[in-house]
Enzyme design. Structure first.
Site, short mmCIF file in Angstrom:
data_model
loop_
_atom_site.label_atom_id
_atom_site.label_comp_id
_atom_site.label_asym_id
_atom_site.label_seq_id
_atom_site.Cartn_x
_atom_site.Cartn_y
_atom_site.Cartn_z
N THR A 124 0.81 -1.21 0.00
CA THR A 124 0.00 0.00 0.00
C THR A 124 0.85 1.26 0.00
OG1 THR A 124 -1.74 -1.17 1.21
CG2 THR A 124 -1.84 1.24 1.20
N LYS A 147 -0.99 -0.89 -4.23
CA LYS A 147 -2.31 -0.32 -4.00
C LYS A 147 -2.12 1.11 -3.50
CE LYS A 147 -5.29 -1.17 -0.45
NZ LYS A 147 -6.38 -1.84 0.31
N LYS A 149 -3.72 4.74 -2.22
CA LYS A 149 -4.88 5.39 -1.65
C LYS A 149 -5.14 6.70 -2.41
CE LYS A 149 -5.52 2.53 1.87
NZ LYS A 149 -6.77 1.79 2.10
N ASP A 174 -7.60 2.69 -4.19
CA ASP A 174 -8.56 2.52 -3.11
C ASP A 174 -9.01 3.90 -2.64
OD1 ASP A 174 -10.09 1.77 -0.96
OD2 ASP A 174 -8.45 0.91 0.20
N GLU A 200 -11.21 0.14 -5.64
CA GLU A 200 -11.80 -0.38 -4.42
C GLU A 200 -12.66 0.69 -3.74
OE1 GLU A 200 -10.21 -2.48 -0.28
OE2 GLU A 200 -8.79 -1.98 -1.87
N ASP A 223 -15.69 -2.87 -0.46
CA ASP A 223 -14.98 -3.07 0.81
C ASP A 223 -15.90 -2.66 1.95
OD1 ASP A 223 -13.29 -3.31 2.96
OD2 ASP A 223 -11.83 -1.85 2.29
N LYS A 245 -12.42 -9.11 4.71
CA LYS A 245 -11.50 -8.86 5.82
C LYS A 245 -12.06 -9.56 7.04
CE LYS A 245 -9.93 -4.32 4.20
NZ LYS A 245 -10.02 -2.85 4.43
N CYS A 273 -6.85 -6.65 4.80
CA CYS A 273 -6.54 -6.62 6.22
C CYS A 273 -6.60 -5.20 6.73
CB CYS A 273 -5.15 -7.19 6.49
SG CYS A 273 -3.80 -6.18 5.81
N ASP A 295 -4.26 -8.64 -0.22
CA ASP A 295 -3.75 -7.40 0.37
C ASP A 295 -3.53 -7.66 1.86
OD1 ASP A 295 -3.08 -4.80 1.00
OD2 ASP A 295 -5.15 -4.07 0.97
#
Length: 326
Positions: A124, A147, A149, A174, A200, A223, A245, A273, A295
């Site tokens: 991430t 990934k 943000k 995401d 996401e 998510d 998750k 997670c 992830d």
């Protein structure tokens, strides 16, 4: 008779972890331990404020369940004792670990698997200035999947900069619920052009209805909109994948059932997670077998991991040792 204990722990992050909702500099986790004779089972969970959880509240939930756990309630009974969330996750994973040790087999055997293969996790990139995100991507350009943000005005510039810094990496973005439908429609064609493979949770949970009938040029993954099987039918009408998750599902028991039902509904799987130690990642690896996206990079974001932790080579997570979990 089993004996239950629970405690809170804090684990420092190597760098501030920034998403559209805020910043964190440490992982606050709750660890549940259930002891029966010579055997001990452990589970780790992360109370998440987005879902109204606090460390104190999760510890109180575990304490409320103590009597029934110590009276012998197992994984099936636990589902009726606590709602989905961090408290049930910690206890459920501890019960799986305990059952495996009592039976003298690995937890994945109890879950019906002959073996647990290594999994390849994405890494991430926190939300931040474009230059900082590009530098983080450059430092991790050899990882197979990144990934990033998003949730700022210069989102497209950030994605382009990350793509330039890590041209061979597969990219996921995401939004953590930060976009409007109009923003998504505007961004999506350019995200597809930049080779983004997945978006996401673009919209806030509860506003997903706007996505119905929308043919996104980049696959969308639920998510925050999906916790358990209760939300699966609604998400299947809108999303191509779901992110499972354990903290949302309330443990490995529900997560495995959710994964099976999602596959039956034709959905792809992402297994994610919260930021936590290897103890939280280990049970999620069972769900992650065969998932399109994994992830489970929580330990990679910490200054130090639990000992023993997972063996991690680059982005490859190996099966946990029994001393860690399962």
């Amino acid at each position: 008779m089993p004996a239950l204990t629970a405690r809170a722990e804090r684990w420092a992050l190597a760098q501030p972890f920034v998403i559209s909702r805020g910043v964190k500099t440490e992982a606050e986790v709750v660890v549940a331990e259930i002891t029966a004779g010579p055997h001990r089972g452990r589970g780790e969970a992360v109370p998440y404020p987005r879902y109204g959880e606090t460390v104190g509240g999760v510890l109180a939930q575990i304490e409320d369940a103590r009597g029934r756990i110590e009276a012998g309630a197992g994984r099936a009974g636990l589902q009726a004792i606590l709602p989905a969330g961090a408290a049930r996750n910690a206890l459920d994973c501890a019960l799986w670990d305990l059952a495996a040790k009592q039976a003298g087999v690995r937890a994945w055997t109890l879950a019906g698997r002959d073996r647990l293969d290594p999994v390849k996790t994405c890494f991430t990139i926190s939300l931040g200035p474009v230059d900082a995100m590009a530098e983080a991507a450059r430092a991790n350009a050899r990882r197979p999947m990144l990934k990033l943000k998003i949730g700022a005005r210069d989102d497209l510039d950030a994605v382009a900069a990350v793509r330039a810094a890590a041209p061979r990496a597969r990219l996921i973005v995401d939004a953590n619920e930060a976009l409007t439908f109009e923003e998504l429609r505007r961004l999506a064609p350019d995200l597809a052009r930049l080779g983004v493979m997945l978006v996401e949770q673009p919209l806030p949970a509860g506003q997903d209805g706007a996505l119905e009938g929308y043919a996104s040029p980049v696959p969308l993954c639920a998510d925050e909109s999906l916790h358990t099987r209760a939300e699966l039918a609604a998400c299947a009408r809108i999303y191509s994948l779901i992110n499972i998750k354990l903290d949302k599902a309330g443990g490995l028991t529900e997560a495995l059932a959710l994964a099976a039902d999602a596959r039956a509904a034709g959905l792809g799987l992402m297994v994610g997670c919260m930021v936590a130690t290897s103890l939280a990642m280990a049970p999620a690896m069972i769900v992650a077998q065969g998932a399109e996206v994994v992830d489970l990079d929580g330990p990679l974001l910490l200054t130090r991991d639990r000992e023993p932790g997972l063996s991690i080579q680059g982005s490859i997570l190996e099966a946990p040792s029994p001393d860690l979990w399962g």
